[in-house]
Design a protein around this motif. Structure first.
Motif, PDB file in Angstrom:
ATOM      1  N   UNK A   1       0.893  -1.142   0.082  1.00 44.34           N
ATOM      2  CA  UNK A   1      -0.110   0.174   0.016  1.00 44.34           C
ATOM      3  C   UNK A   1       0.981   1.102  -0.060  1.00 44.34           C
ATOM      4  N   UNK A   2       0.830   2.060  -1.162  1.00 43.13           N
ATOM      5  CA  UNK A   2       1.612   3.334  -0.918  1.00 43.13           C
ATOM      6  C   UNK A   2       1.531   4.038   0.311  1.00 43.13           C
ATOM      7  N   UNK A   3       2.469   4.605   0.910  1.00 42.82           N
ATOM      8  CA  UNK A   3       2.274   5.424   2.195  1.00 42.82           C
ATOM      9  C   UNK A   3       1.374   6.312   2.237  1.00 42.82           C
ATOM     10  N   UNK A   4       1.188   7.268   1.105  1.00 40.94           N
ATOM     11  CA  UNK A   4       0.193   8.335   1.312  1.00 40.94           C
ATOM     12  C   UNK A   4      -0.927   7.898   1.084  1.00 40.94           C
ATOM     13  N   UNK A   5      -1.230   6.382   1.197  1.00 40.80           N
ATOM     14  CA  UNK A   5      -2.762   6.079   1.246  1.00 40.80           C
ATOM     15  C   UNK A   5      -2.921   5.423   2.488  1.00 40.80           C
ATOM     16  N   UNK A   6      -2.091   5.388   3.463  1.00 41.49           N
ATOM     17  CA  UNK A   6      -2.491   4.443   4.661  1.00 41.49           C
ATOM     18  C   UNK A   6      -3.456   5.222   5.502  1.00 41.49           C
ATOM     19  N   UNK A   7      -3.397   6.557   5.728  1.00 38.92           N
ATOM     20  CA  UNK A   7      -4.653   7.255   6.524  1.00 38.92           C
ATOM     21  C   UNK A   7      -5.948   6.900   5.975  1.00 38.92           C
ATOM     22  N   UNK A   8      -6.124   7.207   4.468  1.00 42.12           N
ATOM     23  CA  UNK A   8      -7.343   6.837   4.033  1.00 42.12           C
ATOM     24  C   UNK A   8      -8.158   5.391   4.101  1.00 42.12           C
ATOM     25  N   UNK A   9      -6.935   4.490   3.930  1.00 43.00           N
ATOM     26  CA  UNK A   9      -7.451   2.735   3.898  1.00 43.00           C
ATOM     27  C   UNK A   9      -7.654   2.721   5.489  1.00 43.00           C
ATOM     28  N   UNK A  10      -7.021   3.149   6.392  1.00 40.69           N
ATOM     29  CA  UNK A  10      -7.354   3.011   7.974  1.00 40.69           C
ATOM     30  C   UNK A  10      -8.423   3.549   8.211  1.00 40.69           C
ATOM     31  N   UNK A  11      -8.901   4.826   7.660  1.00 39.41           N
ATOM     32  CA  UNK A  11     -10.258   5.054   7.907  1.00 39.41           C
ATOM     33  C   UNK A  11     -11.351   4.407   7.526  1.00 39.41           C
TER      34      UNK A  11
END
Length: 111
Positions: free
Chosen positions: A1-11
């Motif tokens: 998972x690209x690092x800039x997507x971590x927050x969106x995916x976690x939400x």
């Protein structure tokens, strides 16, 4: 998972949880030199960037998870498997080959 997507995916994951549901993320530990070597030479991990556990822990806080636990694991290679029962006593030590971060859904996030 690209690092800039971590927050969106976690939400998105949190939105799937019931109240008090848990998110568990199991990752390779970038502080372990053997894990770094394996990650750099494994075709499956090509292009992956290991994630600092403190970064994920901060992200868990930022998105509102509670009761956050960070545990290190996978300290012993196969030839030392007889030492594996000792691993729960080493969960605090940041050199395990992997780590797991567990966070609990806060009340009201998915009501």
């Amino acid at each position: 998972i690209p690092h800039d997507e971590h927050e969106r995916i976690l939400k998105e994951l949190i939105n799937l949880l019931t109240v008090s549901g848990k998110v568990n993320i199991w990752e390779l530990n970038p502080f372990n030199p053997f894990t770094q070597l394996i990650s750099k030479t494994c075709p499956f991990d090509r292009g992956c960037i290991l994630v600092n556990p403190r970064k994920i822990k901060k992200l868990f806080h930022r998105v509102g998870l509670k009761s956050i636990q960070l545990k290190y694991t996978t300290f012993f290679p196969k030839f030392l498997r007889w030492l594996i029962p000792l691993e729960p006593y080493w969960q605090w030590f940041p050199l395990g080959g992997q780590y797991v971060i567990i966070g609990e859904n806060s009340k009201g996030l998915n009501s």
